[in-house]
Motif scaffolding. Structure first.
Motif, PDB file in Angstrom:
ATOM      1  N   THR A 194     -36.641  10.989  29.025  1.00  0.00           N
ATOM      2  CA  THR A 194     -36.759   9.544  28.864  1.00  0.00           C
ATOM      3  C   THR A 194     -35.580   8.863  29.545  1.00  0.00           C
ATOM      4  O   THR A 194     -34.464   8.851  29.015  1.00  0.00           O
ATOM      5  CB  THR A 194     -36.797   9.168  27.373  1.00  0.00           C
ATOM      6  OG1 THR A 194     -37.865   9.873  26.737  1.00  0.00           O
ATOM      7  CG2 THR A 194     -37.022   7.676  27.206  1.00  0.00           C
ATOM      8  N   VAL A 195     -35.831   8.338  30.732  1.00  0.00           N
ATOM      9  CA  VAL A 195     -34.794   7.654  31.507  1.00  0.00           C
ATOM     10  C   VAL A 195     -35.358   6.351  32.039  1.00  0.00           C
ATOM     11  O   VAL A 195     -36.581   6.175  32.119  1.00  0.00           O
ATOM     12  CB  VAL A 195     -34.285   8.533  32.673  1.00  0.00           C
ATOM     13  CG1 VAL A 195     -33.488   9.717  32.165  1.00  0.00           C
ATOM     14  CG2 VAL A 195     -35.440   9.008  33.543  1.00  0.00           C
ATOM     15  N   ASP A 196     -34.476   5.458  32.399  1.00  0.00           N
ATOM     16  CA  ASP A 196     -34.912   4.149  32.880  1.00  0.00           C
ATOM     17  C   ASP A 196     -35.641   4.236  34.211  1.00  0.00           C
ATOM     18  O   ASP A 196     -36.588   3.490  34.455  1.00  0.00           O
ATOM     19  CB  ASP A 196     -33.702   3.211  33.014  1.00  0.00           C
ATOM     20  CG  ASP A 196     -33.091   2.868  31.678  1.00  0.00           C
ATOM     21  OD1 ASP A 196     -33.814   2.919  30.668  1.00  0.00           O
ATOM     22  OD2 ASP A 196     -31.882   2.560  31.641  1.00  0.00           O
ATOM     23  N   ASN A 197     -35.174   5.143  35.066  1.00  0.00           N
ATOM     24  CA  ASN A 197     -35.752   5.254  36.407  1.00  0.00           C
ATOM     25  C   ASN A 197     -36.124   6.710  36.685  1.00  0.00           C
ATOM     26  O   ASN A 197     -35.316   7.466  37.232  1.00  0.00           O
ATOM     27  CB  ASN A 197     -34.762   4.751  37.457  1.00  0.00           C
ATOM     28  CG  ASN A 197     -34.422   3.286  37.274  1.00  0.00           C
ATOM     29  OD1 ASN A 197     -35.204   2.394  37.583  1.00  0.00           O
ATOM     30  ND2 ASN A 197     -33.237   3.019  36.739  1.00  0.00           N
TER      31      ASN A 197
END
Length: 298
Positions: A46-49
């Protein structure tokens, strides 16, 4: 003309930031949007990008985790040094020697980027200079850079040291401060004979205003009354405050607004007897110039 240059440290900070941006561009950091279209393989990543994963640049934080396969393998080399706790792992081994925590044994001396620097300047440690890449960059950086241990900024300060022996100032990279045609009346530039009173730039100012200690000589006589310059030593802002000084009991925040052609009736004490009703500005109209006053408040 006299002009006080912005803080050298501030100017240096801008240059450092721009250098860091260029560094990021070199590693591809600024082109994230154009990078790999592959998304993270694991649903637990789960990462922003997600497109940063596996783009060839080691991103720290949540990217460098088992769930994200250590940034899709981008951080494998960096992770060989578990005790390296730098903030931006993408600068590790990017070809530019970064100081501070990067240039340590724990970080393999910035992934080997600082090996050449450390060999050439063994006593110019990164605890002394924060940005070793500035050494020998063609600009004379003052302070700790201009020392024997650092090769007098890698030779960049040779000419400066000949012209101004004993002058200890923080110089602004990419912009000459001493002898640049402007009087810099801050720090040691105009305080010492060793700096030749800002390389001669302050000679006229010092002769004309021997007791004037303002930091921005360029504002003297600029047509606007600056309250801090309204002293006998500064010739009452070189005459700019003469109109305001007709009203000795007038106390306002911006004396330059007195008699400037606008009625400042909505703010402060400008439209009062003590201030000559804004030096007559408020007697010339049947109503207050609220638009002007409002714009000044904003």
């Amino acid at each position: 003309n006299y002009y006080a240059f912005a803080s050298p440290n501030a100017a240096r900070g801008v240059r450092k930031l721009s250098h860091k941006s260029a560094k990021s561009t070199k590693t591809g950091k600024s082109a994230k949007s154009a990078k790999s279209t592959k998304s993270a393989k694991s649903a637990n990543c789960t990462v922003d990008n997600p497109y940063y994963v596996g783009d060839g640049v080691c991103d720290g934080g949540a990217y460098n985790t088992a769930a994200c396969k250590f940034d899709g393998g981008d951080c494998n080399e960096f992770n060989k040094y578990p005790n390296c706790t730098i903030v931006d792992p993408e600068w590790f081994g990017d070809g530019i020697c970064n100081g501070g925590d990067y240039n340590t044994a724990e970080c393999k001396f910035d992934g080997g980027d600082c090996d050449e620097f450390n060999a050439e300047y063994p006593n110019c440690t990164t605890t002394t200079v924060d940005f070793p890449e500035l050494i020998g960059d063609g600009f004379c950086n003052g302070g700790d850079y201009n020392t024997a241990d650092c090769g007098y900024d890698g030779g960049d300060c040779k000419e400066f040291n000949i012209l101004y022996p004993g002058c200890k100032v923080e110089l602004v990279p990419s912009y000459p401060v001493l002898g640049n045609g402007f009087c810099n009346n801050f720090g040691d530039y105009n305080d010492t004979a060793e700096c030749k009173f800002d390389g001669g730039d302050c000679d006229e100012f010092n002769t004309k205003y021997p007791g004037c200690t303002i930091t921005v000589p360029g504002w003297l006589g600029n047509g606007f009354c600056d309250g801090d310059f309204n002293t006998a030593e500064c010739q009452f802002d070189e005459g700019d405050c003469d109109k305001f000084n007709k009203y000795p009991n007038c106390t306002v925040e911006n004396p330059g607004w007195i008699g400037d052609g606008h009625c400042d009736g909505a703010v402060g004490a400008y439209n009062t007897t003590e201030c000559g009703f804004d030096d007559g500005d408020c007697l010339k109209k049947s109503h207050l110039d609220f638009a002007t006053a409002s714009s000044r408040i904003l």
